[in-house]
Design a protein around this motif. Structure first.
Motif, mmCIF file in Angstrom:
data_model
loop_
_atom_site.group_PDB
_atom_site.id
_atom_site.type_symbol
_atom_site.label_atom_id
_atom_site.label_comp_id
_atom_site.label_asym_id
_atom_site.label_seq_id
_atom_site.Cartn_x
_atom_site.Cartn_y
_atom_site.Cartn_z
ATOM 1 N N LEU A 23 5.720 3.169 2.975
ATOM 2 C CA LEU A 23 6.711 4.021 2.318
ATOM 3 C C LEU A 23 8.118 3.538 2.642
ATOM 4 C CD1 LEU A 23 7.434 6.510 0.648
ATOM 5 C CD2 LEU A 23 7.270 7.866 2.754
ATOM 6 N N GLU A 24 8.357 3.207 3.903
ATOM 7 C CA GLU A 24 9.677 2.730 4.298
ATOM 8 C C GLU A 24 10.034 1.430 3.605
ATOM 9 O OE1 GLU A 24 12.185 1.632 8.375
ATOM 10 O OE2 GLU A 24 10.151 2.433 8.501
ATOM 11 N N ALA A 25 9.021 0.574 3.369
ATOM 12 C CA ALA A 25 9.258 -0.718 2.722
ATOM 13 C C ALA A 25 9.237 -0.627 1.197
ATOM 14 C CB ALA A 25 8.208 -1.721 3.192
ATOM 15 N N GLY A 26 8.955 0.565 0.660
ATOM 16 C CA GLY A 26 8.909 0.723 -0.782
ATOM 17 C C GLY A 26 7.669 0.139 -1.432
ATOM 18 N N ARG A 27 6.623 -0.090 -0.649
ATOM 19 C CA ARG A 27 5.365 -0.633 -1.190
ATOM 20 C C ARG A 27 4.504 0.553 -1.628
ATOM 21 N NH1 ARG A 27 3.230 -4.881 3.236
ATOM 22 N NH2 ARG A 27 1.412 -4.750 1.839
ATOM 23 N N MET A 28 4.813 1.099 -2.799
ATOM 24 C CA MET A 28 4.266 2.385 -3.193
ATOM 25 C C MET A 28 2.778 2.343 -3.522
ATOM 26 S SD MET A 28 6.852 4.020 -2.508
ATOM 27 C CE MET A 28 6.152 5.619 -2.874
ATOM 28 N N TYR A 42 1.110 2.405 -0.237
ATOM 29 C CA TYR A 42 1.334 3.741 0.323
ATOM 30 C C TYR A 42 0.325 4.742 -0.239
ATOM 31 C CZ TYR A 42 3.647 8.324 0.717
ATOM 32 O OH TYR A 42 3.935 9.644 0.944
#
Length: 291
Positions: free
Chosen positions: A269-274, A277
């Motif tokens: 989530l922090e890395a935007g890898r949805m 996630y």
């Protein structure tokens, strides 16, 4: 005396390499071969390896080109070369108590075990201080079946969880490594591999003594990579599957799996890898529903 094959992957070990190699070659147990796999070092480590090869006939040396797969590839390169009855791993910036090999060998033979395990002592390079997980009063020796051994792996006493996972501070019968392959595309490879070697053993003897010195610094792999690489999902999913298939109690593994899913979920989530996630969320939801 049976021969022990000591494997040391070498990559830019710098000022620490000589201490490591001296601690191995000066062991009280002398019937050993030292296999050095230089993985393209550029800091003079290659020259140190050559020096030791020339002055001690027990030293064997392989030079690999830079970027050849890291520690996992170095171990894979060394394993087909071993001529010993037993295998022992040492990291290139760590060092051994002078009776390390003899201690493990005697405990293995006296207990008729396939793997002898000891604990370790930390050395914090940046502070120049030691970290002790136990005192002399905490010493014990015990023989485990693989089923009993796996029940211990998440025990927080004496830094046992790390002791369980790492490949070093252990003497293995060489035959256990048939078909063992270390991953060459992972930043941390031991979580994928050490547990498989345990499953090929019948008896594992553990001695609660810190006879291996493990150097930690701000540049250590476990300090510089994301914790999701230290606690990967793929390895524990494989472990849960295999241990479940062979009838082991996997309740502790499932608790650890949930913890890793949470770790990866937050990281993704922090890395935007949805997509990744949501995959974690889906797995957590399935576990919540059925377990």
């Amino acid at each position: 005396m049976e021969k022990v094959s000591v494997i040391v992957p070498v990559f830019n070990a710098g000022e620490f390499l000589r201490q490591c190699l001296d601690s191995i070659l000066n062991q009280t147990y002398s019937n050993l071969e030292l296999i050095l796999v230089n993985d393209g070092s550029t800091d003079g480590s290659a020259a140190v390896c050559e020096e030791y090869r020339q002055k001690d006939k027990r030293v064997r040396l392989v030079h690999k080109k830079l970027g050849g797969g890291g520690v996992g590839a170095a171990r894979n390169t060394a394993l087909p070369l071993i001529s010993g009855d037993y295998v022992l791993f040492v990291d290139n910036d760590d060092w051994l108590e002078e009776n390390h090999i003899e201690f493990l060998y005697q405990s293995l033979k006296e207990s008729d075990s396939d793997i002898a395990v000891a604990n370790f002592t930390e050395f914090f390079q940046d502070r120049g201080t030691f970290g002790f997980h136990m005192s002399s009063e905490d010493y014990f020796r015990k023989v485990y079946t693989p089923q009993e051994w796996f029940k211990m792996q998440y025990d927080g006493h004496f830094s046992f969880s790390q002791c369980f996972t790492v490949p070093w501070a252990k003497l293995y019968k060489a035959q256990l490594f048939e078909n063992i392959v270390y991953p060459e595309d992972e930043k941390v490879e031991d979580d994928y591999t050490t547990w498989k070697i345990y499953l090929m053993a019948d008896r594992i003897v553990y001695s609660n003594s810190g006879i291996y010195f493990h150097r930690k610094s701000s540049t250590s792999v476990t300090k510089t990579v994301d914790q999701t690489y230290v606690f990967p999902l793929r390895s524990i999913e494989e472990r849960v599957a295999i241990l479940g298939l062979i009838g082991f109690d996997i309740s502790e593994e499932l608790r650890a799996y949930r913890w890793r899913l949470q770790l990866h979920k937050d990281s993704f989530l922090e890395a935007g890898r949805m997509q990744d996630y949501h995959k974690c969320l889906q797995k957590l939801a399935i576990l919540e529903k059925w377990l």
